[in-house]
Write a protein that holds these residues in place. Sequence first.
Motif, mmCIF file in Angstrom:
data_model
loop_
_atom_site.group_PDB
_atom_site.id
_atom_site.type_symbol
_atom_site.label_atom_id
_atom_site.label_comp_id
_atom_site.label_asym_id
_atom_site.label_seq_id
_atom_site.Cartn_x
_atom_site.Cartn_y
_atom_site.Cartn_z
ATOM 1 N N VAL A 106 0.902 -1.511 0.176
ATOM 2 C CA VAL A 106 -0.338 0.413 0.050
ATOM 3 C C VAL A 106 0.626 0.983 0.108
ATOM 4 C CG1 VAL A 106 -2.064 1.157 0.886
ATOM 5 C CG2 VAL A 106 -2.173 -1.206 1.305
ATOM 6 N N VAL A 107 0.308 2.156 -1.042
ATOM 7 C CA VAL A 107 1.051 3.283 -0.926
ATOM 8 C C VAL A 107 1.037 4.840 -0.992
ATOM 9 C CG1 VAL A 107 3.545 4.070 -3.016
ATOM 10 C CG2 VAL A 107 2.874 1.607 -2.718
ATOM 11 N N ARG A 108 1.754 5.257 0.000
ATOM 12 C CA ARG A 108 0.816 6.386 0.656
ATOM 13 C C ARG A 108 2.732 7.452 0.553
ATOM 14 N NH1 ARG A 108 -4.151 6.458 1.909
ATOM 15 N NH2 ARG A 108 -4.960 3.804 3.363
ATOM 16 N N ALA A 109 2.545 8.074 -0.874
ATOM 17 C CA ALA A 109 3.581 9.135 -0.977
ATOM 18 C C ALA A 109 3.047 10.248 -1.495
ATOM 19 C CB ALA A 109 4.538 8.098 -1.758
ATOM 20 N N PRO A 110 4.007 11.448 -1.548
ATOM 21 C CA PRO A 110 3.307 12.660 -1.990
ATOM 22 C C PRO A 110 3.587 12.558 -3.021
ATOM 23 C CG PRO A 110 6.025 12.715 -0.524
ATOM 24 C CD PRO A 110 5.159 11.358 -0.440
ATOM 25 N N THR A 152 -3.093 4.900 -3.814
ATOM 26 C CA THR A 152 -4.126 5.262 -2.823
ATOM 27 C C THR A 152 -4.486 6.406 -2.925
ATOM 28 O OG1 THR A 152 -2.932 6.723 -0.981
ATOM 29 C CG2 THR A 152 -3.593 4.257 -0.966
ATOM 30 N N PHE A 153 -5.748 7.757 -2.877
ATOM 31 C CA PHE A 153 -5.831 8.696 -3.267
ATOM 32 C C PHE A 153 -6.044 10.246 -2.179
ATOM 33 C CE2 PHE A 153 -9.419 6.914 -6.548
ATOM 34 C CZ PHE A 153 -9.436 8.365 -7.451
ATOM 35 N N THR A 154 -4.537 9.595 -1.584
ATOM 36 C CA THR A 154 -4.707 10.235 -0.861
ATOM 37 C C THR A 154 -2.829 10.848 -1.533
ATOM 38 O OG1 THR A 154 -2.941 8.917 0.519
ATOM 39 C CG2 THR A 154 -5.063 9.536 1.448
ATOM 40 N N PRO A 212 -1.104 12.964 -4.632
ATOM 41 C CA PRO A 212 -1.270 13.540 -6.012
ATOM 42 C C PRO A 212 -1.219 12.890 -7.351
ATOM 43 C CG PRO A 212 0.027 14.891 -4.437
ATOM 44 C CD PRO A 212 0.037 13.693 -3.987
ATOM 45 N N GLU A 213 -1.965 13.179 -8.005
ATOM 46 C CA GLU A 213 -2.223 12.904 -9.737
ATOM 47 C C GLU A 213 -2.324 10.929 -9.664
ATOM 48 O OE1 GLU A 213 0.793 14.981 -11.747
ATOM 49 O OE2 GLU A 213 0.179 16.497 -11.083
ATOM 50 N N VAL A 214 -2.898 10.837 -8.347
ATOM 51 C CA VAL A 214 -2.668 8.760 -8.313
ATOM 52 C C VAL A 214 -2.892 7.802 -9.859
ATOM 53 C CG1 VAL A 214 -5.138 8.641 -7.028
ATOM 54 C CG2 VAL A 214 -3.507 6.848 -6.880
ATOM 55 N N THR A 215 -4.393 8.851 -10.575
ATOM 56 C CA THR A 215 -4.896 8.186 -11.391
ATOM 57 C C THR A 215 -4.166 8.079 -12.647
ATOM 58 O OG1 THR A 215 -6.566 10.462 -12.048
ATOM 59 C CG2 THR A 215 -7.468 8.054 -10.976
ATOM 60 N N THR A 216 -2.944 8.865 -12.812
ATOM 61 C CA THR A 216 -1.718 9.458 -13.711
ATOM 62 C C THR A 216 -0.959 7.868 -13.461
ATOM 63 O OG1 THR A 216 -1.888 11.673 -13.728
ATOM 64 C CG2 THR A 216 -0.632 10.416 -15.017
ATOM 65 N N HIS A 217 -0.262 8.010 -12.508
ATOM 66 C CA HIS A 217 -0.103 7.327 -12.149
ATOM 67 C C HIS A 217 -0.385 5.463 -11.893
ATOM 68 C CE1 HIS A 217 2.547 10.029 -9.852
ATOM 69 N NE2 HIS A 217 1.873 10.359 -9.371
ATOM 70 N N LEU A 218 -1.702 5.839 -12.048
ATOM 71 C CA LEU A 218 -2.024 4.483 -12.040
ATOM 72 C C LEU A 218 -2.397 4.645 -13.508
ATOM 73 C CD1 LEU A 218 -4.067 1.903 -11.066
ATOM 74 C CD2 LEU A 218 -5.979 3.769 -11.441
ATOM 75 N N ALA A 219 -2.395 4.970 -14.039
ATOM 76 C CA ALA A 219 -2.069 4.279 -15.713
ATOM 77 C C ALA A 219 -1.122 4.008 -16.147
ATOM 78 C CB ALA A 219 -3.040 5.894 -15.966
ATOM 79 N N ARG A 220 0.028 4.889 -15.827
ATOM 80 C CA ARG A 220 1.435 4.307 -16.208
ATOM 81 C C ARG A 220 1.143 2.363 -15.767
ATOM 82 N NH1 ARG A 220 4.111 9.925 -14.396
ATOM 83 N NH2 ARG A 220 3.315 11.306 -16.776
ATOM 84 N N GLY A 236 -4.419 -2.025 -7.708
ATOM 85 C CA GLY A 236 -4.870 -1.121 -7.333
ATOM 86 C C GLY A 236 -5.871 -0.170 -6.858
ATOM 87 N N VAL A 237 -6.371 0.708 -6.425
ATOM 88 C CA VAL A 237 -6.488 2.433 -5.583
ATOM 89 C C VAL A 237 -6.591 1.832 -4.503
ATOM 90 C CG1 VAL A 237 -6.961 4.042 -6.286
ATOM 91 C CG2 VAL A 237 -6.664 2.772 -8.351
#
Length: 214
Positions: free
Chosen positions: A23-27, A50-52, A54-62, A71-72
């Motif tokens: 589980v990745v929570r990073a700035p 995680t949604f904590t 920033p721009e998590v959906t961009t990272h997810l897509a990559r 997952g998210v």
Amino acid sequence: MTTTVPSPAELRTALAADPVIAVVRAPHIPDAAALCSALAAGGIGWTELTFTTPEVTTHLARAAEAGHPVGVGTVLTAEQAREALDAGAGFLVTPGLRPEVAETAHRAGAPVLLGALTPTEVATALDLGAAAVKIFPAKSFGPGYFKDLQGPYPGVPLVASGGVNAGNAADFLAHGALAVCAGTDVVPPAVVAAGDWAEITRRAKAFTEALRPA
């Protein structure tokens, strides 16, 4: 997106065989695909952004485009659920009971891990169709709590999250957890933000090796 979305049953089977989710929570995540590769090199195949972040959906897509099982988490709303699935999420995770997230996931045919703590919340999560129930905060209640929950809910798929580390992860699995979530013990925010993938791999290896019988 190239991520394959498993059915709830497929996800449970896969987690039983590969029972660690990082589980990745990073700035900041400089390269999500490289992060997932570093974790996989250390034996952890599942990554939860995680949604904590920033721009998590961009990272997810990559990461999804590179073919990683990603997952998210910290999904709180139906809108976030849709954004995550559109970006290629293979599964969704909530910190607590979120019926609208579960409904969105079901419509998309995606598995969701709903957060719960009490026996009543576990029952509600199952009623909402959770592929597995994330027990948080796991460390506060300890591995024995998972054995207790298996009494009224035999065979219920439980995932331990919160305070799980290389020193206690095996105990959670031994007491009835289907899988465990590895957080800062494996993916410290500063190490992720620095892109120190060799250190991430080292930490992942240490975590997974601690799960093996002595």
